[in-house]
Scaffold this motif. Structure first.
Motif, short mmCIF file in Angstrom:
data_model
loop_
_atom_site.label_atom_id
_atom_site.label_comp_id
_atom_site.label_asym_id
_atom_site.label_seq_id
_atom_site.Cartn_x
_atom_site.Cartn_y
_atom_site.Cartn_z
N MET A 138 15.32 41.62 -64.64
CA MET A 138 14.53 40.12 -64.45
C MET A 138 14.18 40.37 -62.72
N SER A 139 15.65 39.83 -62.07
CA SER A 139 14.98 39.43 -60.62
C SER A 139 14.40 40.42 -59.82
N ALA A 140 14.66 42.30 -60.69
CA ALA A 140 14.29 43.76 -59.44
C ALA A 140 12.84 43.97 -60.38
N ILE A 161 9.99 33.63 -52.50
CA ILE A 161 11.52 34.39 -53.29
C ILE A 161 11.73 35.02 -54.00
N THR A 162 11.32 34.35 -55.48
CA THR A 162 10.53 35.21 -56.82
C THR A 162 9.75 36.41 -56.79
N LEU A 163 9.05 36.66 -56.08
CA LEU A 163 8.32 36.80 -56.06
C LEU A 163 8.75 39.03 -55.21
N THR A 164 9.99 37.98 -54.45
CA THR A 164 10.01 39.70 -53.95
C THR A 164 11.33 39.85 -54.98
N PRO A 165 11.17 41.28 -54.97
CA PRO A 165 12.68 41.74 -55.88
C PRO A 165 13.54 42.18 -55.38
N GLY A 166 14.70 41.74 -56.17
CA GLY A 166 16.03 41.89 -56.13
C GLY A 166 16.37 39.85 -55.80
N SER A 167 15.60 39.16 -55.81
CA SER A 167 16.22 37.54 -55.57
C SER A 167 15.02 37.09 -56.71
N LEU A 168 15.66 35.92 -57.47
CA LEU A 168 15.52 34.91 -58.65
C LEU A 168 15.97 34.46 -58.19
NA NA Z 1 13.33 39.91 -56.89
#
Ligand code: NA
Ligand code: NA
Lengths: 165, 771, 131, 121, 89, 502, 180
Positions: free
Chosen positions: C43-45, A115-122
Motif C-alpha cells: 500500500m505505502s509503496a 506523508i502518504t503521498l511519499t512512497p514508503g510511508s503511510l
Molecule cells: Na509511501
C-alpha cells in the motif's frame, strides 16, 4: 491563505476564459497561460480590499514546500523502485507514533496527505486525542526511530506550518 | 316480439325489488307476464296458422351478422305457447310452493329469466341469437338447480348440469358457426331454403357432430343424460318447467328447426335413431329401477326425449307429426305429474314411492290431476297421450329401415310408461293397502290448481283434437318438413294393428307395475354397471382433470426460479435455432478472417481481463471480491467503449458501475458468506444450457455483423446535429433533442426506481395488513 | 531564432520522455504490488508510485496537446489524484488495521501495540454486539 | 475486433446465465448485471465499430465527417444503461429485503407463492 | 510511423502489462484490502491508458472520461473501505 | 389539436405524477390529483378515439424531426382502444385504491407510480418507434416491480424476485432484438421498418431471427406458454388494487406490442410464424386453464386464467385474418375490463372476509346479493357466455378460425372455454353459494363506516360492469371499432403512409 | 466511518465536484457530458458526505434552508411586503437574520421535490412548442452564446431537468440506504 487560494483559482479560470473566448492573438501554451494567470493574480491582489502583506510573502514558502515535496517524492520513489527491482528486500518496516504540532483539521489533513503521498510511508490513523499520528514507514535508518520522526517534523511539518500560520 | 323479450328481462330483474314490496303476492305480476305474452302470441296465431310466418328484424350486432331476428312459424309458435302457457301456471305454482322463502325474489328473477331465454330461443330467427338464448337457458337453469345453494348436492348438480350443457353449448356454437359459414348466412329463414348448400358443404360433417352434441346434451340424450336426474335437486316448479316441459326440449326444438337445413342425410338419420333409441330404452329401464318420484319422472322424461329424437330421426311426415303430438302430450302430462310429485313432497316431506300411501282422500285435487295425467301417460283412450302413442307406434312401423327394432324400442318405453303411470296416478293415491302417509302441510289452491288445469287441458286436447291442436301442429310439422302436409288428428282410428299393440302395451305395463317390487330387487344387481355409466365417468373425468391439472401445474409452475429461467432461455435458443435451421443465412467466417488484422494488444488484454474476471467471479466466495470484480469488468467495458469512440457511453458506464458498487456496499454488508448451493449434476446441466445460449448469441451476432449496413440515421444525425440541433456532441443531441422522448422515459424510470427503493426500505407492512 | 524550432517536435519529445517515465514508474509500482510481502508495504509503496506515474503521463499529454481545455483537464485530474489518492490510501490502511490484516513479521510494531490492542478489542466488541 | 467481440459477448451471456442459475441470490444479481452488460455490448457491437473517432463533431466543423462512430447505438445504449441501472439498483435492494425477510440466500427456499393450496373437503 | 507514436504504442503495451499484473495481484489477494489496493491501481492504470489513447487518436474528448474515472475511482475505494468497516466479515 | 390529443395520454399522467411527487406527504391531495387526472385521461383518450375514428391515423413528430429520424407518436384505432381501455381501468383502480388500499402503501408513492404506469401504457401504445417502445416497456416494468413489492410482505418479496428476474431477462432479449433490428435495417421507426419488411430484402431471415427475440421478449411480458411462469408466481401477492391493475392490463400491453410488431414488421416468414403462434396459442390456453383448474384460491384462479386468455389473443394473431385480429382486439379490451373487475371483486370480498382461500370463504350470495350480481356478470363474461362480452371475442375468433381452417385451434379454444366456465362456477359455488365455514360474528354486522367504505369499494366495480355490459350487450360499436382497427393493422400501408407522410 | 482526514478532504472536494458537475452539464451539448453525467458527478459529492457523516448530517448541511420572515404590518401593502421578504431572504441574509422581528423557518428540501422539479423541467421543456402549434419538444434556441453554458435553448432546459433529477435520485437512494 484562503484568499490566496481563491484568487489563484479565479486567476486560473480567468486565464482559461481568456484563451478560450477572447481571440487576443496570443498563442496558447503553458507558459503564456501561466503568465496570464500570474498577471491576473497580481491584479486581483491589487484590487483586493483585504490586501495584506503576507499575501506574497508566503509564495516563496509555498514554492519551497512544493519543491521539497517533489524532491522527497522522487527520491522516495526511486528508493522504492530500487527495492522493487532488486531481488532482496532492503526495507525495515516500522509503525511509529508521530507526535503532532499541527492542530487544525486542514493542517492535519495536508500533513497526512503529503506523508502518504511519499512512497514508503503511510499514515494509518490519528490518535483520538489528535496528538499522535500513527505512521507506517518502510525505511528506518540505522534503527533510529527518533531520527525518522525528526526528519518528518523538520521536513514536512515545519514547512507546512510556515505556510499555514 | 322484442318487446316480449325485453319485458321478460325487465320483469326478471325487477323481481327482487318487487319482492320487497309485494312479498308473497309476487307471483301475481310474475304470472301475468307470461300470460300476457301468451295472449299476444295468440293474436299472432291466425297469421301463422294461415301459413304466413311472422318475421321481425332487430339489428343488434350487424358487424357480425348477429341480429335479433324473430321468426314465428308453426314450430316456434307451438313451443312459444307451450313456454308461456306452462310458464303462467308455473309462476302461480311457485308462489305457493316457495311461500315464505326469503330468496323468492331471486327465484322469480331466475325463473323469468329462464322463461324469457327460452322464448327468445324458440322465436329467434338467427342462428346465433338462438345460441345466445340457448346459453342463457343454461345459466338460468344453473341458478335454478343450485337454488338450494347451501346444500353441496345442489351445488354439484348445478355444476354438473351447467358443465354438460355448457359443453353442448360450446359445441353448438362451433356447429352453428360452421352451419353459418356453409350456408353463408345466419338467418334461419334464409337457411331453411339452403339445406342442400349446407349438407353438401365440406363443413357439414363437423357441423353436424357439433350441433348434435349441443342438442343431445341439452335434451339429455345418451350419453349425456345423467345430468337430468341429478338436476332434480332443483325445486319442483323448476323440474316441472325446465326439466320436463321446456328446456330439455330445446334440443329437440333445435333438431326440429334444423331438420330442413341439415336433416335428410344418412349421418343425420342414423345418429338420431341410434342415440334416440338408446336413450328411449335406457330412460325407461332406469325409471323402473327407482322409487324416488322425481327420479322416476326424470328418467321417463329422458325416455320420452329419446322417443322425440327418434321420431325426428325417422324424419318422415308421419314421424314428425307423431313427434309434435307426442311432444305436446308429454309436456302436458309430465308437467302435471311433476307438479303432483311436488305437491306430494311438499305435503308429506318424502318422495319415496314405497312410503307413500292412500293420499287420494287427503289431497283430493292433486290426486285427480295425477290420475288424469297418469291416464294420459299410459295412453288411455280419450286422452291426448293416447293419440300421441298411436302416432308414435305408427311412425315407428312406417320408418324406412329398422321398423321392428324401432317399434320394439318405443313399445318397451310405452310399457314402462304404463307402469309408471299406474304407480303415480294410482298407487300412491288410491291403493287401499298400507297406512295413510301423514301430511305435514295441507294442499293449497296455488299448489293444486296448476296441475289440475294442465291435466284437464290434456283431456280436452284428447277429446277435441281436431278443433284445438290440429292447425298448430300441422304448421309445426310443415315447418320441419318444409312442405304442405295433410294432417288429421283423430281419437279413433278404428281397430287396427296399432290399437292392438297399444292394448298389449297396457297389459304388459300393468304386469310390470305389479311385479315392479320384484324387478327392483333384481335391479340392484345391475348397480355395478353404473360404475361404467356416464355419471361415474363424469365424476372420474372431473376428478381426473383436477388431479391431472394439479400435477401438471405443480410440475410446470414448480416454484424454482432456475427451472423457469432455463425454460425461457431454452425456448429462445430453440426458436433461434429453428429459424436458422429453416432458412437462415450461414455464417461465412473465411471471408472475414482479415477483420482480425487490426487487432491491438491492449484490446486483447482487456478482453482477457474481462474473461478472467468472470472466471474468478465463479470461484470466489467473498462478496466484496465479487463486487470488485464487477467493478473491474464494468470499467473494462467502459474502456472498450472509449476505444471504439463512445466517450459518453464510457463515462456513463463508469459512473453507473461505481454507483452500483456504492449501492452494493451500502446495502449488502451484513449478509452471510457464500455457499455453493447447486450440486454437481445440476451444475453440468446449467453449464450446458449456458454454453448453448452463449454460443447462440455469438452466432447471431456474427451473422448480423456479416451484413454491415449503412445507417440512414447516422448520416442524418451527423449532418444535422450541429446545424439544426445546435450541438457538436451528436450523442447528446440525440438524447436531449432528436430522441428526447427516450430520455424522458428513462428519467421517469429512474424516478420510479428511486421511489421503489425508498418504499422497499422504509415501508414494511406486517402480516395482518389489509389484503 | 525561435522560428527554427519545431514546436510540435519539441512537444512530442518532451511528452514522450514524460510518458515513458510515467509508464516506467507505473510498471515498477505494479511489479512491486506483486512482489512486496505484506499489505501495508504494498500500500505505502505502490499506489503512490502509480500516482507519480500517472502525473507524469498526464503532464506529458497536456504538453503534447497544448490547449487551454486540455491543460485544465490535466490539472483537474492531477489535482484530484493528489487529493484523493492519499486519502483513500489512508482510509484503506486504517480499515485494514481494524480488520486485523496482519503485518509482515519483520515489521517493528513497538509503538503501535497499544493502539492495535484497543482497536481490536473495540472491533470484537462491536461484532459481538451485532450477533 | 469485429470478429472477436461477438465471442466475448457470447461468453458474457453464458456466464451471466450460469450465475443466474446458481441458486444463490447474490449470484443472481451479479448474473443480472452481467446480463445487462452483455446486452449493452451486443447493441454497441451491432453497429459498425470505429476506432478512435467519436460521435462528436469537431468544434470547428458543423457537419460530422467520416469516419465517425455511429451515434445511434451509443444513444440507445446510454438510455439502456441508465434504465438498467435504475432497475438493477431496485433489484439489489429487493435482494436485501428478501434476505431480511426470509433469512436465507437460497432461491430454492422461495417457492411458496407457487404452491397450490390444498383442496378443501 | 513517428517515434512519438511508437512511444505511445509501447506505453500502451506497458500499461496493458500493468493491467495484467494488477489483475494477478487481485486474484492472489490474499486479503480484501489487497484486492482493494489492486483495484485502486487498476483504476490508475485505466486512467493512464485513456490518457495515452487520447494522444494516440488526437481526440481530446476522451480525456473527459479520465477525469470522471479519477473521481469515481476514489468513490469506489472509499466504498470498499466503508464496506469493510461495516461488515462483520 | 391533433398533436395535443395525441400527447395528452402521456402528458396528463406525467404532470399529475409530478404534482403528486410535490405533494409527497399529502396523500389526500394525491388522491384528488390522481382521480382528476384519470378523469382527464379518460376524456382525452375518448376524444382521441373519436378523432382517429373520423380522421384516420393521427401522428405527431416529437421535436419536429421528420419521420424515420425523430420519434413518432402515432395513434391508430388499435392504440386508441388500448389507451382508452387502460384509462377506464385506471379510473376504476384509482377509485378503488382510495379505500381499498392501506394507508401505509398509499403514502409511499403509490399514486405517482400508478400514474406513471399509465404513462407507460400510453407510451407503448402510441409510440411509433421501436426503441421508444422499449423505454416505455421498461417504465411499465419498473412500475410493476415497485408496485408488486410495495409493502414488502414475505409473499410479495418472493413474487417480486421471480417477477423481476424473469422480466429483466425478457427486457434484455427485447433490447438485443432491437439492436439486431437496427443492425440489420439501420432504422428504428416502426413505419419505416414496415416499409422495409414489405420491400424485397437481401436477408429476410435475419429479420425473422430478430423477430424471435421479440417473440420471446413480448411473449414473456404477455405471459404466453412457456414463458409465463412469473405471472402465477407474483400476481396474487400484492394488495388487490395493485394486482387488479397489473393483472388486468400489463400482459395485454405485451400482447399489443406483439400484435403491432408481428403485423407490421416481422411478416417475412409467415410459414414459420403462424404455425408457431398456433401451437403457442393452443398450449397457452390449455396450460393456463389447467393451472386455474388446479387452484383453490380466488386470486390464483384468476391469475392462471390470465395466461389462458392470452392464448385467445395470440390465437387471433395466429389466424391473422381481419376477423381474427378484430377478435383479438375485442378480446383484449374485454379481458382487461373483466379481469380487472374480477380481481377487484375478489378484493371486495376479501376486504370483508380477510381471505382469498376458497375453503374459508362463503355465503357472499346471501350477504351481498348486489356484489354477487356484479361478479356473476363479470365471471360469465370471462367465461364467454352470451350476451356478455367474452362471447363476442370468442365468437369472432372461432368464426375466423373456422373460416381459415384452424379446426384444432378453435376446438381447443372451445374446450378451454368450458374449463373457464368450470373455474368460474367453482368460484361461484365456493365463494358465493357455499355456507361460510367459520363465521366471525364481528363480520356479520356492518357498521355505518363499513357500509360507506363498502359502497366506495363497489363504485369502481359498478363502473367497470357498466363498460362490460356496454361492450357485451351492445357490442356493435365496439365490434365495429375492433374490426376497423384490425383492418388498419392488416393494411399496414395506412399506418406507414400516415407516419412517413407519403 | 469518521476520520478527520477523509472529512476534510471531502470538504475540499465537494465544491470542486459541484462546479465540475455543472461544467459537465453545460458542456454536454458539445463535448462528452450532459445532464446525466453531470448529475451523477454532482451527486457523488453528497454520497461522500453521507458516507462519512451519515445521512442526517448531510441533510442538515445541504438540504436545510433557513427562510427568514416576519409578520406583515397592518397597513403594509402586499407587494411591498413581498419585496421586503425577498430582500430578507435573497441578499443581506446574515445581517437581516439578526434583526429582532425576524423569525426563521427551517425548510427542508426533500430529494423527492428535487426529483419532481427535474421531471417538471424536463417535461416542460417541450411545452413552449405546443403553445406555438408545433409538435411537442420542438426546440427553441436563442441567438447568442453564454460562456461555459453555450447557447441557451429548450434542450438545455431538458438537460438541466435530467441533472436535477439525477441528483435528487442519488441523494434519495443514498439517504435511504445508509439509514439502513
Ligand atoms: Na509511501
Ligand atoms: Na505514502
Amino acid at each position: 491563505m484562503k484568499t490566496f487560494l481563491l484568487h489563484s483559482i479565479s486567476a486560473f479560470v480567468l486565464s482559461y476564459l481568456f484563451f478560450k473566448y477572447l481571440d487576443s492573438g496570443v498563442p496558447y501554451n503553458a507558459l503564456t497561460a501561466v503568465a496570464v494567470a500570474t498577471s491576473v493574480l497580481f491584479m486581483l491582489w491589487l484590487s483586493s480590499l483585504a490586501y495584506n502583506r503576507t499575501y506574497f510573502r508566503k509564495l516563496p514558502k509555498a514554492l519551497n514546500f512544493l519543491l521539497y515535496f517533489l524532491k522527497e517524492l522522487i527520491v522516495a520513489n526511486l528508493r522504492v523502485a530500487y527495492d522493487i527491482l532488486t531481488p532482496r528486500y532492503h526495507m525495515q518496516p516500522i509503525v511509529i507514533a508521530l507526535p503532532l504540532t499541527v492542530k487544525t483539521d486542514l493542517e492535519i489533513t495536508l500533513l497526512t496527505g503529503f506523508i502518504t503521498l511519499t512512497p514508503g510511508s503511510l499514515t494509518i490513523d490519528l490518535s483520538s486525542d489528535r496528538k499522535f499520528l500513527y505512521m507506517h514507514s518502510l525505511y528506518l535508518k540505522n534503527g533510529d526511530v527518533e531520527e525518522l520522526k525528526r526528519s518528518i517534523k523538520e521536513g514536512f511539518e515545519r514547512r507546512l506550518l510556515e505556510l499555514t500560520r | 316480439m322484442i318487446l316480449a323479450i325485453l319485458a321478460g328481462l325487465l320483469f326478471a330483474f325487477a323481481a327482487p325489488f318487487l319482492y320487497r314490496w309485494l312479498g308473497k303476492w309476487l307471483y301475481v305480476p310474475m304470472a301475468l307476464l307470461p300470460l300476457s305474452i301468451f295472449v299476444y302470441l295468440l293474436t299472432l296465431a291466425p297469421a301463422v296458422l294461415g301459413g304466413n310466418p311472422v318475421s321481425q328484424v332487430q339489428a343488434w350486432t350487424p358487424s357480425l351478422n348477429i341480429n335479433l331476428n324473430f321468426y314465428l312459424d308453426g314450430l316456434s309458435l307451438l313451443f312459444a305457447l307451450l313456454i308461456t302457457g306452462f310458464g303462467t301456471l308455473i309462476m302461480v305454482y311457485a308462489g305457493g310452493y316457495l311461500k315464505g322463502n326469503p330468496l323468492l325474489g331471486r327465484f322469480y328473477l331466475y325463473l323469468t329469466l329462464f322463461m324469457t331465454a327460452m322464448l327468445g330461443l324458440v322465436l329467434s330467427g338467427n342462428l346465433l341469437s338462438v345460441f345466445v338464448f340457448w346459453e342463457l337457458t343454461s345459466i338460468s337453469s344453473y341458478l335454478l338447480i343450485g337454488f338450494g345453494h347451501e346444500k353441496e348436492s345442489s351445488r354439484d348438480a348445478a355444476l354438473q348440469a351447467f358443465l354438460v350443457t355448457g359443453l353442448g353449448g360450446l359445441a353448438l356454437m362451433g356447429g352453428l358457426i360452421l352451419v353459418g359459414i356453409a350456408g353463408e348466412t345466419f338467418s334461419v329463414s334464409e337457411l331453411l331454403t339452403r339445406g342442400d348448400m349446407v349438407t353438401s358443404h365440406s363443413y357439414y360433417l363437423p357441423a353436424l357432430v357439433l350441433v348434435l352434441v349441443g342438442a343431445f346434451t341439452k335434451s339429455a340424450q345418451f350419453p349425456f343424460h345423467f345430468w337430468l336426474p341429478n338436476a332434480m335437486a332443483a325445486p319442483t316448479p323448476v323440474s316441472a318447467y325446465l326439466h320436463s316441459a321446456t328446456m330439455v326440449k330445446a334440443g329437440v326444438y333445435l333438431l326440429a328447426r334444423l331438420t330442413p337445413v341439415m336433416g335428410g342425410t344418412d349421418y343425420w338419420q342414423y345418429t338420431l335413431l341410434l342415440v334416440g333409441g338408446i336413450t328411449t330404452v335406457l330412460g325407461a329401464l332406469l325409471a323402473m329401477q327407482h322409487t324416488d318420484l322425481k327420479a322416476i319422472l326424470a328418467y321417463t322424461t329422458i325416455s320420452a326425449l329419446g322417443t322425440l329424437v327418434t321420431m325426428t330421426g325417422i324424419g318422415t311426415g308421419p314421424a314428425l307429426q307423431a313427434m309434435v303430438v307426442f311432444l305436446l302430450a308429454h309436456a302436458l302430462y309430465k308437467g302435471t305429474l311433476f307438479l303432483v310429485a311436488g305437491n306430494v313432497d311438499h305435503a308429506t316431506g318424502t318422495r319415496d314411492l314405497a312410503r307413500l300411501n292412500r293420499l287420494g282422500p287427503v289431497m283430493r285435487f292433486t290426486a285427480i290431476a295425477a290420475s288424469l295425467a297418469g291416464l294420459s301417460m299410459a295412453g288411455v283412450l280419450p286422452f291426448f297421450g293416447f293419440i300421441g302413442k298411436e302416432l308414435v307406434y305408427e311412425a315407428a312401423l312406417g320408418a324406412s329401415a329398422f321398423q321392428w327394432l324401432l317399434f320394439a324400442v318405443v313399445f318397451f318405453s310405452g310399457m314402462v310408461f304404463v307402469a309408471v303411470a299406474l304407480a303415480i296416478g294410482y298407487h300412491i293415491f288410491w291403493r287401499s293397502k298400507g297406512e295413510v302417509t301423514p301430511i305435514e302441510h295441507p294442499d293449497s289452491a296455488l299448489l293444486y290448481l296448476p296441475p289440475v288445469v294442465l291435466s284437464f287441458v290434456g283431456l280436452t286436447f284428447g277429446l277435441l283434437p281436431g278443433l284445438l291442436a290440429t292447425p298448430l301442429l300441422r304448421r309445426a310439422t310443415e315447418a320441419m318438413l318444409g312442405e304442405e302436409q295433410v294432417f288429421e288428428l283423430a281419437l279413433w282410428h278404428g281397430f287396427n294393428l296399432v290399437l292392438g299393440l297399444s292394448l298389449l302395451t297396457m297389459a304388459l305395463g300393468y304386469l310390470a307395475y305389479r311385479f315392479s317390487g320384484r324387478l327392483q330387487q333384481h335391479a340392484s344387481r345391475f348397480n355395478r354397471l353404473y360404475l361404467f355409466g356416464p355419471d361415474n365417468l363424469y365424476q372420474l373425468l372431473l376428478k381426473g382433470l383436477i388431479t391431472g391439472a394439479t400435477k401438471l401445474t405443480a410440475t410446470i409452475q414448480n416454484g424454482y426460479l432456475r427451472s423457469y429461467i432455463t425454460t425461457i432461455v431454452l425456448t429462445l435458443t430453440g426458436l433461434l435455432s429453428l429459424t436458422l435451421w429453416r432458412n437462415g443465412p450461414t455464417l461465412d467466417l473465411a471471408d472475414r478472417v482479415q477483420q482480425l488484422q487490426g487487432i491491438r494488444l491492449y484490446e486483447v488484454v482487456l478482453l482477457l481481463l474481462m474473461i478472467s474476471g468472470l472466471v474468478f467471479l465463479f470461484r470466489t466466495r467473498s462478496r466484496l471480491t465479487s463486487i470488485a470484480i464487477m467493478g473491474i469488468i464494468g470499467y473494462s467495458a467502459a474502456l472498450l467503449f472509449i476505444l471504439f469512440g463512445a466517450p459518453d457511453v464510457a463515462a456513463t458506464q463508469l459512473l453507473i458501475e461505481t454507483l452500483t458498487v456504492v449501492i452494493f456496499v451500502l446495502i449488502l454488508h451484513k449478509l452471510p458468506p457464500f455457499r455453493y448451493l447447486t450440486h454437481a449434476g445440476q451444475r453440468y446441466l446449467y453449464i450446458l444450457v449456458s454454453l448453448a445460449f452463449g454460443a447462440m448469441m455469438t452466432y447471431v451476432l456474427l451473422l448480423a455483423k456479416q451484413y454491415p449496413m449503412d445507417s440512414k440515421l447516422k448520416s442524418y444525425f451527423g449532418e444535422n446535429s450541429y446545424v439544426l440541433g445546435k450541438g457538436h456532441n451528436i450523442v447528446n443531441v440525440i438524447l436531449v433533442d432528436f430522441r428526447a422522448m427516450d430520455t424522458m422515459g428513462e428519467i421517469v424510470v429512474l424516478a420510479v426506481a428511486a421511489i421503489g427503493i425508498l418504499a422497499l426500505l422504509k415501508l414494511r407492512i406486517q402480516k395482518g395488513g389489509k389484503p | 531564432m525561435f522560428e527554427n524550432i519545431n514546436y510540435l517536435l519539441l512537444r512530442e519529445i518532451v511528452s514522450s520522455v514524460l510518458i515513458m517515465l510515467g509508464v516506467a514508474f507505473m510498471l515498477i509500482a505494479t511489479i512491486g504490488l506483486l512482489r512486496f510481502p505484506d499489505f501495508y508495504i504494498r500500500m505505502s509503496a505502490i499506489t503512490k508510485g502509480a500516482t507519480l506515474g500517472l502525473t507524469l503521463i498526464l503532464t506529458g499529454m497536456g504538453i503534447y496537446f497544448n490547449e487551454a481545455d486540455m491543460l485544465i483537464k490535466v490539472l483537474l485530474i492531477i489535482g484530484f489524484t493528489f487529493i484523493t489518492s492519499p486519502v483513500s490510501a489512508h482510509v484503506i490502511g486504517r480499515t485494514a488495521v481494524r480488520n486485523k490484516i496482519p503485518f509482515w513479521d519483520r515489521t517493528n510494531l513497538d509503538e503501535f501495540k497499544d493502539y492495535l490492542h484497543k482497536e481490536h478489542m473495540a472491533r470484537d466488541h462491536e461484532k459481538d454486539g451485532k450477533e | 475486433m469485429e470478429l472477436i467481440l461477438p465471442f466475448l459477448i457470447g461468453i458474457l451471456f453464458a456466464a451471466s446465465l450460469y450465475l443466474i442459475l446458481h441458486r444463490h441470490f447474490f449470484k443472481l444479481i451479479l448474473g443480472l448485471i452481467i446480463f445487462g452488460l452483455a446486452n449493452n455490448l451486443f447493441v454497441f457491437v451491432i453497429g459498425r465499430l470505429t476506432r478512435g473517432g467519436s460521435a462528436i463533431i469537431p468544434q470547428e466543423d458543423s457537419v460530422a465527417t467520416e469516419p465517425f462512430a455511429d451515434p445511434v447505438p451509443q444513444a440507445l445504449l446510454l438510455t439502456a444503461i441508465v434504465i438498467g441501472f435504475g432497475i438493477q439498483a431496485f433489484a439489489i435492494v429487493l435482494i436485501k429485503r428478501v434476505y431480511q425477510a426470509f433469512g436465507t440466500n437460497d432461491l430454492d427456499d422461495m417457492n411458496s407463492t407457487d404452491q397450490i393450496e390444498e383442496q378443501e373437503k | 510511423m513517428s517515434i512519438f507514436s511508437v512511444t505511445l504504442i509501447v506505453a500502451m503495451a506497458a500499461l496493458s502489462i500493468c493491467l495484467v499484473l494488477t489483475a494477478i495481484r487481485f486474484a492472489l489477494g490474499p486479503t480484501l484490502p489487497d484486492r482493494i489496493t489492486a483495484f485502486d491501481l487498476f483504476v490508475a492504470n485505466v486512467i493512464g491508458m485513456v490518457a495515452i489513447y487520447t494522444e494516440l487518436t488526437g481526440n481530446a474528448d476522451f480525456i473527459d472520461v479520465a477525469i470522471i474515472l479519477s473521481l469515481f475511482g476514489f468513490l469506489g475505494s472509499i466504498s470498499f473501505a466503508y464496506y469493510l468497516m461495516k461488515s462483520t466479515r | 389539436m391533433n398533436h395535443l390529443l395525441l400527447l395528452l395520454p402521456l402528458l396528463i399522467p406525467l404532470y399529475a405524477a409530478i404534482l403528486c411527487l410535490f405533494f409527497w406527504r399529502y396523500v389526500k391531495v394525491q388522491q384528488y390529483i390522481a382521480v382528476l387526472a384519470q378523469a382527464g385521461l379518460l376524456v382525452s383518450t375518448f376524444l382521441l378515439l373519436l378523432e382517429v375514428n373520423t380522421n384516420g391515423i393521427a401522428t405527431t413528430q416529437i421535436g419536429n424531426w421528420p419521420a424515420p429520424f425523430g420519434i413518432t407518436l402515432a395513434a391508430d384505432l388499435f392504440s386508441c382502444l388500448m389507451v382508452l381501455t387502460g384509462s377506464i381501468v385506471g379510473m376504476a383502480i384509482h377509485l378503488f385504491s382510495i379505500k381499498g388500499l392501506d394507508r401505509g402503501r398509499q403514502t409511499f408513492g403509490y399514486y405517482p407510480i400508478l400514474l406513471l404506469l399509465q404513462l407507460g401504457i400510453g407510451g407503448v401504445c402510441l409510440t411509433g418507434d421501436l426503441f421508444n417502445m422499449f423505454v416505455w416497456f421498461e417504465l411499465l416494468l419498473i412500475c410493476c416491480f415497485v408496485l408488486i413489492a410495495l409493502g414488502g410482505t414475505k409473499p410479495q418479496l418472493e413474487g417480486a424476485i421471480k417477477y423481476v428476474t424473469i422480466n429483466l431477462l425478457a427486457s434484455g432479449f427485447l433490447l438485443t432484438g432491437i439492436g439486431l433490428v437496427y443492425g440489420i435495417t439501420g432504422t428504428l421507426n416502426l413505419a419505416e421498418l414496415g416499409l422495409m419488411a414489405r420491400a424485397p430484402m437481401t436477408h429476410p431471415s435475419m429479420v425473422t431471427l430478430a423477430g424471435m427475440f421479440f417473440l420471446v421478449a413480448f411473449g414473456t411480458k404477455a405471459a404466453i406458454f412457456p414463458l409465463f411462469f412469473w405471472l402465477p408466481a407474483s400476481y396474487h401477492t400484492p394488495p388487490i388494487a395493485i394486482s387488479s391493475f397489473i393483472a388486468g392490463l400489463l400482459t395485454k400491453v405485451g400482447m399489443y406490442a406483439m400484435i403491432r410488431l408481428f403485423t407490421l414488421v416481422f411478416i417475412q416468414d409467415k410459414g414459420l410464424m403462424l404455425p408457431l403462434f398456433t401451437v403457442l396459442a393452443g398450449l397457452t390456453m390449455v396450460i393456463g386453464v389447467l393451472g386455474a383448474a388446479s387452484q383453490n384460491d380466488f386470486r390464483k384462479i384468476l391469475s392462471f386464467h390470465i395466461v389462458s386468455q392470452i392464448g385467445y389473443m395470440l390465437m387471433g394473431l395466429a389466424i391473422s385474418t381481419p376477423l381474427a385480429l378484430a377478435g383479438s382486439i375485442y378480446f383484449i379490451m374485454h379481458n382487461v375490463l373483466v379481469k380487472t373487475n374480477l380481481f377487484l371483486i375478489s378484493g371486495v370480498v376479501a376486504h370483508r372476509h380477510g381471505t382469498y382461500a376458497l375453503k374459508k370463504l362463503g355465503s357472499v350470495y346471501l350477504q351481498h346479493p348486489f356484489l354477487s350480481l356484479l361478479f356473476f356478470i363479470s365471471a360469465f363474461s370471462l367465461a364467454g357466455i352470451p350476451p356478455f362480452s367474452g362471447f363476442w371475442g370468442k365468437f369472432m375468433l372461432a368464426k375466423a378460425g373456422f373460416e381459415a381452417d384452424y379446426f384444432g385451434l378453435v376446438l381447443t379454444s372451445l374446450a378451454v372455454s368450458l374449463l373457464t366456465i368450470f373455474s368460474m362456477t367453482k368460484i361461484w359455488n365456493e365463494v358465493f353459494w357455499k355456507r361460510k365455514p367459520e363465521t366471525d360474528p364481528l363480520l356479520e354486522v356492518m357498521t355505518e363506516a363499513d357500509l360507506r367504505v363498502n359502497r366506495l369499494l363497489h363504485l369502481p366495480v359498478v363502473f367497470l360492469v357498466v363498460f362490460i355490459l356496454f361492450i357485451g350487450v351492445y357490442a356493435e360499436p365496439t365490434v365495429a371499432l375492433a374490426q376497423r382497427a384490425a383492418e388498419q393493422l392488416l393494411n399496414s400501408e395506412m399506418y406507414i403512409n400516415a407516419v412517413l407522410k407519403r | 466511518m469518521k476520520t478527520v482526514i477523509l472529512a476534510t478532504a471531502i470538504r475540499i472536494l465537494i465544491p470542486i465536484f459541484l462546479l465540475f458537475s455543472v461544467y459537465t452539464l453545460f458542456r454536454g451539448h458539445n463535448h462528452p457530458g450532459g445532464g446525466f453525467i453531470g448529475g451523477l458527478i454532482g451527486s457523488i459529492a453528497f454520497v461522500f458526505h453521507t458516507m462519512t457523516h451519515g445521512p442526517h448530517h448531510t441533510v442538515d448541511t445541504f438540504l436545510k434552508v433557513n427562510l427568514y420572515g416576519y409578520p406583515r404590518q397592518p397597513n403594509q401593502s402586499r407587494s411591498l411586503y413581498l419585496m421586503r421578504m425577498m430582500r430578507v431572504n435573497v441578499w443581506r441574509r446574515r445581517r437581516q437574520a439578526l434583526h429582532q422581528d425576524i423569525r426563521t423557518h427551517m425548510v427542508r428540501i426533500e430529494p423527492i421535490s428535487i426529483i419532481a422539479t427535474g421531471l417538471l423541467l424536463a417535461a416542460s421543456s417541450g411545452l413552449p412548442a405546443l403553445l406555438t402549434q408545433q409538435p411537442f419538444m420542438t426546440a427553441f434556441w436563442t441567438d447568442f452564446y453564454l460562456p461555459i453554458i453555450g447557447r441557451p435553448g429548450t434542450p438545455i432546459l431538458f438537460d438541466i431537468g435530467v441533472y436535477l433529477l439525477v441528483i435528487g435520485i442519488v441523494l434519495k437512494i443514498t439517504f435511504v440506504m445508509s439509514e439502513e
